[in-house]
Design an enzyme around this catalytic site. Structure first.
Site, PDB file in Angstrom:
ATOM      1  N   ASN A 242      48.677  51.971  37.572  1.00 32.25           N
ATOM      2  CA  ASN A 242      49.090  50.777  36.839  1.00 32.25           C
ATOM      3  C   ASN A 242      48.776  49.532  37.673  1.00 32.25           C
ATOM      4  OD1 ASN A 242      51.597  52.500  37.699  1.00 32.25           O
ATOM      5  ND2 ASN A 242      52.364  50.410  37.876  1.00 32.25           N
ATOM      6  N   ASP A 243      49.757  48.826  38.227  1.00 28.42           N
ATOM      7  CA  ASP A 243      49.523  47.512  38.813  1.00 28.42           C
ATOM      8  C   ASP A 243      48.407  47.496  39.853  1.00 28.42           C
ATOM      9  OD1 ASP A 243      51.910  47.357  37.470  1.00 28.42           O
ATOM     10  OD2 ASP A 243      53.091  46.669  39.177  1.00 28.42           O
TER      11      ASP A 243
ATOM     12  N   GLN B  69      48.654  50.705  42.247  1.00 33.70           N
ATOM     13  CA  GLN B  69      49.717  51.693  42.106  1.00 33.70           C
ATOM     14  C   GLN B  69      49.113  53.021  41.648  1.00 33.70           C
ATOM     15  OE1 GLN B  69      53.721  50.939  42.254  1.00 33.70           O
ATOM     16  NE2 GLN B  69      52.287  50.406  43.866  1.00 33.70           N
TER      17      GLN B  69
ATOM     18  N   SER C 123      54.561  47.956  44.275  1.00 35.48           N
ATOM     19  CA  SER C 123      53.529  46.920  44.308  1.00 35.48           C
ATOM     20  C   SER C 123      53.669  45.956  45.475  1.00 35.48           C
ATOM     21  CB  SER C 123      53.536  46.143  42.997  1.00 35.48           C
ATOM     22  OG  SER C 123      53.125  46.964  41.934  1.00 35.48           O
TER      23      SER C 123
ATOM     24  N   ARG D 156      61.318  42.926  44.184  1.00 35.73           N
ATOM     25  CA  ARG D 156      60.075  43.674  44.389  1.00 35.73           C
ATOM     26  C   ARG D 156      58.822  42.812  44.194  1.00 35.73           C
ATOM     27  NH1 ARG D 156      62.513  45.631  39.656  1.00 35.73           N
ATOM     28  NH2 ARG D 156      61.415  45.262  37.690  1.00 35.73           N
TER      29      ARG D 156
ATOM     30  N   TRP E  46      53.736  49.096  28.886  1.00 35.19           N
ATOM     31  CA  TRP E  46      54.778  50.061  29.198  1.00 35.19           C
ATOM     32  C   TRP E  46      55.357  50.730  27.949  1.00 35.19           C
ATOM     33  CZ3 TRP E  46      55.205  52.436  33.488  1.00 35.19           C
ATOM     34  CH2 TRP E  46      54.940  51.813  34.710  1.00 35.19           C
TER      35      TRP E  46
END
Length: 461
Positions: free
Chosen positions: A18-19, A35, A72, A129, A265
């Site tokens: 993902n990220d 990620q 991340s 985060r 998501w």
């Protein structure tokens, strides 16, 4: 299915990505970390490129450890100490907390050593985060997600961090949880320098689910102050699949380059791809423009992508009337369409692009001059793997310009639409049942297309 793997967009060989993380240009190479969910354990994957188009996948960069999994973060070049430094979020084992760790590389990002005193920054916040670190005002500055805000910290050594300020926008602007922030300066087309703060919204985008906002304003080394003309911010992309976008650090010549996770998501786990899940957008170059109501960002694919073009087809002065269709490209998986028309030659209720994706299936783009909108319809575009996947998505389109321009990238299972040199951008996944067939159409009137160019694109992944 492997048949849905994109050919010009980055995806992992297998497992879930993902990220994008740790974007940095260093000694001639662009680094792309990301990620990487391997059997529910989150790592950092790693790839490098010299041209932002052809990416070489490398060994895993950061691994879960006794503290936690690796979420991340970002990478900066610490030239004074001849090293790269990564700032990342720990999802801590046992405590459930989110805290920040640091790692260093002394071999240009090939191997990493975590700081023995990790974590270097902790909090009692539930959401804490996604650190993005930059160097400005003679210090390191970190922008961090606080869930309902972003938090700004400073450091002289990348280890010890002090809180500077926070920014939460206003009640009208804020929706969902803020994630993956970024902060960077840009010189606008009027010559002024502005600071841009981007945030990713985990729910509440115009298309539904995840999306990205940005604010323009000023940053004095302590506080970010948004411009009065746009206190609510703007949306980066009006499609369904553009999230967690961040920009590269230390890119030469002042270029501001962004890449994002092309997914949502709402349905990530249900998409019909195997052995991989997740893919990224193309790399986009951002420019900042002064308009009637403040500053706005334009996004376009980097010029380097033009190296993939082949088998050009060009049409000039293409007049299309009601009920007519012009077939431009058939039975291809990777195509680029560039189209322009003069405002004075648009004499129709609407016009657009139909992309055949199977028997009775199509991905439909409609331009409506009266409503001043572009609408994308993927309700019947192929495989719909989840109830949140099909839908109609809309963005505001400026028809007051003398010339209207459209760029469309089609890549196996991904579409990226750039209107008026990237003023409006819409990114959407699609899972066709056959190769693409592009058609132009007009409803109730005529349109004279000044120029229409279509290329096949060479696979590079």
């Amino acid at each position: 299915m492997e048949s849905y793997r994109p050919k010009i967009h980055f995806s992992a060989e297998k497992y879930i990505i993902n990220d994008p993380n740790g974007l940095v240009y260093y000694r001639g190479r662009y680094h792309l970390f990301h990620q990487y969910n391997i059997d529910e354990q989150i790592h950092w994957g790693h790839a490098i490129s010299t041209d932002l188009v052809h990416w070489k996948r490398l060994s895993l960069a950061l691994f879960p450890d006794k503290i936690g999994q690796i979420w991340s973060g970002s990478v900066v070049a610490d030239e004074e100490n001849n090293r790269l430094a990564a700032a990342f979020t720990y999802s801590e084992h046992g405590t459930g907390r989110q805290s920040q760790g640091i790692a260093f590389s002394y071999d240009e990002g090939m191997t990493w050593e975590k700081y023995q005193g990790n974590p270097v920054l902790t909090s009692e916040r539930m959401d804490f985060r996604d650190p993005k670190v930059i160097y400005c005002y003679d210090k390191w500055v970190m922008v961090l997600s606080g869930g309902d805000c972003v938090l700004l910290y400073e450091s002289g050594d990348l280890i010890h961090w002090n809180l500077l300020s926070s920014f939460s926008g206003n009640d009208e602007a804020r929706c969902g949880t803020w994630e993956c922030p970024d902060l960077f300066p840009m010189k606008a087309d009027d010559g002024k320098e502005k600071w841009v703060l981007t945030v990713s919204i985990n729910d509440g985008s115009p298309a539904g689910g995840t999306g990205m906002q940005y604010f323009t304003g000023s940053f004095d080394g302590t506080t970010f102050q948004p411009d009065a003309e746009q206190p609510n911010g703007r949306w980066m992309d009006y499609g369904k699949d553009f999230y967690a976008g961040v920009t590269w650090n230390h890119v030469p010549n002042g270029r501001r380059l962004m890449i994002a996770w092309a997914d949502n998501w709402q349905y990530r786990d249900y998409l019909p791809t195997s052995p991989f899940k997740g893919q990224l957008s193309c790399v986009r170059e951002l420019t900042l423009c002064k308009g009637e109501v403040g500053y706005s960002i334009k996004q376009m694919p980097v010029k380097e992508m033009e190296s993939l073009r082949k088998n050009k087809k060009e049409y000039k002065e293409l007049r299309i009337g009601s009920g007519e269709e012009w077939i431009l490209g058939t039975d291809k998986q990777c195509l680029e369409l560039n189209m322009s028309c003069l405002k004075k030659n648009i004499e129709a209720e609407s016009f657009g692009i139909r992309i055949g994706t199977g028997e009775g299936k199509e991905f439909r783009i409609v331009f409506d001059p009266e409503a001043q909108t572009c609408t994308v319809d993927r309700r019947n575009s192929g495989v719909n793997a989840h109830e949140k996947f099909p839908g109609i998505y809309k963005g505001k389109m400026d028809f007051s310009k003398e010339r209207i321009s459209v760029k469309l990238l089609l890549d196996v299972s991904q579409t990226e639409l750039f209107i008026n040199d990237g003023e409006l951008v819409m990114t959407n996944l699609v899972f066709p049942e056959k190769n693409y067939e592009i058609k132009l159409f007009v409803e109730n009137g005529t349109v004279l297309i000044e120029s229409c160019v279509i290329y096949e694109l060479e696979a590079c992944m």
